[in-house]
Design a protein around this motif. Sequence first.
Motif, short mmCIF file in Angstrom:
data_model
loop_
_atom_site.label_atom_id
_atom_site.label_comp_id
_atom_site.label_asym_id
_atom_site.label_seq_id
_atom_site.Cartn_x
_atom_site.Cartn_y
_atom_site.Cartn_z
N ILE A 253 11.49 -11.56 -0.50
CA ILE A 253 11.85 -11.20 -1.87
C ILE A 253 10.89 -10.13 -2.41
N GLY A 254 9.60 -10.33 -2.17
CA GLY A 254 8.62 -9.34 -2.63
C GLY A 254 8.79 -8.00 -1.93
N GLU A 255 9.03 -8.02 -0.64
CA GLU A 255 9.12 -6.78 0.13
C GLU A 255 10.38 -5.98 -0.16
N SER A 256 11.35 -6.58 -0.83
CA SER A 256 12.61 -5.89 -1.07
C SER A 256 12.47 -4.68 -2.00
N SER A 257 11.35 -4.54 -2.68
CA SER A 257 11.15 -3.39 -3.57
C SER A 257 10.70 -2.14 -2.82
N CYS A 258 10.22 -2.30 -1.61
CA CYS A 258 9.49 -1.23 -0.93
C CYS A 258 10.31 0.05 -0.81
N TYR A 259 11.47 -0.02 -0.20
CA TYR A 259 12.26 1.18 0.04
C TYR A 259 12.96 1.71 -1.21
N PRO A 260 13.56 0.86 -2.06
CA PRO A 260 14.12 1.40 -3.30
C PRO A 260 13.07 2.13 -4.15
N ALA A 261 11.88 1.54 -4.27
CA ALA A 261 10.83 2.18 -5.06
C ALA A 261 10.35 3.47 -4.41
N ALA A 262 10.16 3.45 -3.09
CA ALA A 262 9.69 4.65 -2.40
C ALA A 262 10.71 5.78 -2.49
N SER A 263 11.98 5.44 -2.39
CA SER A 263 13.03 6.45 -2.51
C SER A 263 12.96 7.14 -3.86
N ARG A 264 12.75 6.36 -4.90
CA ARG A 264 12.64 6.94 -6.25
C ARG A 264 11.37 7.77 -6.39
N ILE A 265 10.25 7.28 -5.85
CA ILE A 265 8.99 8.02 -5.92
C ILE A 265 9.12 9.37 -5.22
N SER B 115 9.02 2.66 -10.76
CA SER B 115 8.51 2.27 -9.45
C SER B 115 7.09 1.70 -9.50
N ARG B 116 6.26 2.16 -10.43
CA ARG B 116 4.86 1.71 -10.44
C ARG B 116 4.76 0.22 -10.73
N THR B 117 5.42 -0.23 -11.79
CA THR B 117 5.33 -1.62 -12.20
C THR B 117 5.97 -2.56 -11.20
N VAL B 118 7.18 -2.22 -10.76
CA VAL B 118 7.91 -3.10 -9.84
C VAL B 118 7.19 -3.18 -8.49
N THR B 119 6.68 -2.06 -8.01
CA THR B 119 5.95 -2.07 -6.74
C THR B 119 4.70 -2.94 -6.82
N ALA B 120 3.98 -2.84 -7.93
CA ALA B 120 2.76 -3.64 -8.10
C ALA B 120 3.07 -5.14 -8.10
N ALA B 121 4.07 -5.54 -8.88
CA ALA B 121 4.43 -6.96 -8.94
C ALA B 121 4.91 -7.47 -7.59
N SER B 122 5.68 -6.65 -6.89
CA SER B 122 6.22 -7.06 -5.60
C SER B 122 5.12 -7.20 -4.55
#
Length: 435
Positions: free
Chosen positions: A108-120, A72-79
């Motif tokens: 496209i960038g915002e699509s990481s928000c909820y998947p990453a947060a769910s994992r965090i 989640s850290r890397t993908v969230t930062a890039a997004s």
Amino acid sequence: MRWKSRYWVYLMLFALAAINYLDRVALSVSAGRIQTALDIDKVQLGYLFSSFLWGYTLCLIPIGLLVDRFGSRTVTAASMALWSAATALTGAAVSMGGIIAARVVMGIGESSCYPAASRIIREWVPSGERGTAMTLFNSGAYFGPALGAVGLSWLVSVLDWRWSFVICGVIGFVWLGLWLAFFRQPEHTTWLSTEERDTIRRERETSSQSEAAAANPVGLGRLIASRTMWGLMLTQGAGAYTQYLFLTWLPNYLQAERGMTLLKSGTVMALPYLGSIVVSVALGMFSDRLLTARAVEAGRRRLVLGAVVLGGAVILFVPWVTSIEAILLLITVALGSVATGNALNITLLGDLLRSKADLGRATGLLLIGGNVFGFLAPIVTGYVVQATGRFDTAFAAAGGLLVMGALSSWFLTRSPIGERTGVTLRGDMTEQIEG
């Protein structure tokens, strides 16, 4: 309640969602000025509102897979970097096509928000705090529009609509710097005490989730084949429709049908969004207190979830009310119910999913269900308002969908996701477990 160091992560997630939705609402607040500048009608404006969801929805599963693969850290930062840059560049667009292109990239960038947060949340949060953490995170999606309604309305009125997008982009890059500096996994976070780290590791999983945390992923095919997954997607869609109806069209509704100025509509719009945060966090904390660990394992969060979503159907009464105070109260209740419902639905997915390795893709799939409906909300509303000159039918459609979402939660999400077919007894309920 004594402050815990992990609460900083909860606040960072709150800020992440707030920035996400601040950037989305920037277009809604500026819509009147943009409509005049580009000479477009209500139908075209509806497509413009919907455009960021095109890239967002298409990338949810690919981004979810990236979250599962790279963390989640890397993908969230890039997004965050991508969507903040796209938001800032929206202010440089000189045509409807240019704005649409920038919004698609932003999505496209915002699509990481909820998947990453769910994992965090699955990695950082003890199971007994999960509903609270998710509702706090999701409350940012309502604080962002409230902040945008007031702050961006003022910016647009004193400067220019283009500057509002630039400033939103800069805010995202400030958050990105803090994220890279401070966020790590609990096992590698230096500002976390040994005692609290051990507490997180010991309590973040229920017994069945702990056993399955290291299990092989069931894969996208079995997720799609799960009836429970479809039920979760329908419930998410019902809430998303109402959420995007208000996110995109509420300022226009207050200006066109209630005769408010840009600044007044922004201030009035902020009130139900701020009220919904209080409602959402309170209901999230109540659900955590109400549900024991055994009840969470049995999937009984769905009972609370269905009741909360049904409460949002008060939006059906908006066309019958003339008092602006009563309308704002109904919208506040509807938004608060939708905010809580969306958060608890994602939390329920975490409760029912048997392999943590599937969490990113499963959350992406869940949000596709939501955003198919969210994608339609601005467009359908544009056609309705263009044809009738009123918002009554739009509110009725949203209320009807929320009733459907409650029924979906109660009757379609009874089984865990990712276990072999069989019958098991959970608490006082016999469940058919899906593969």
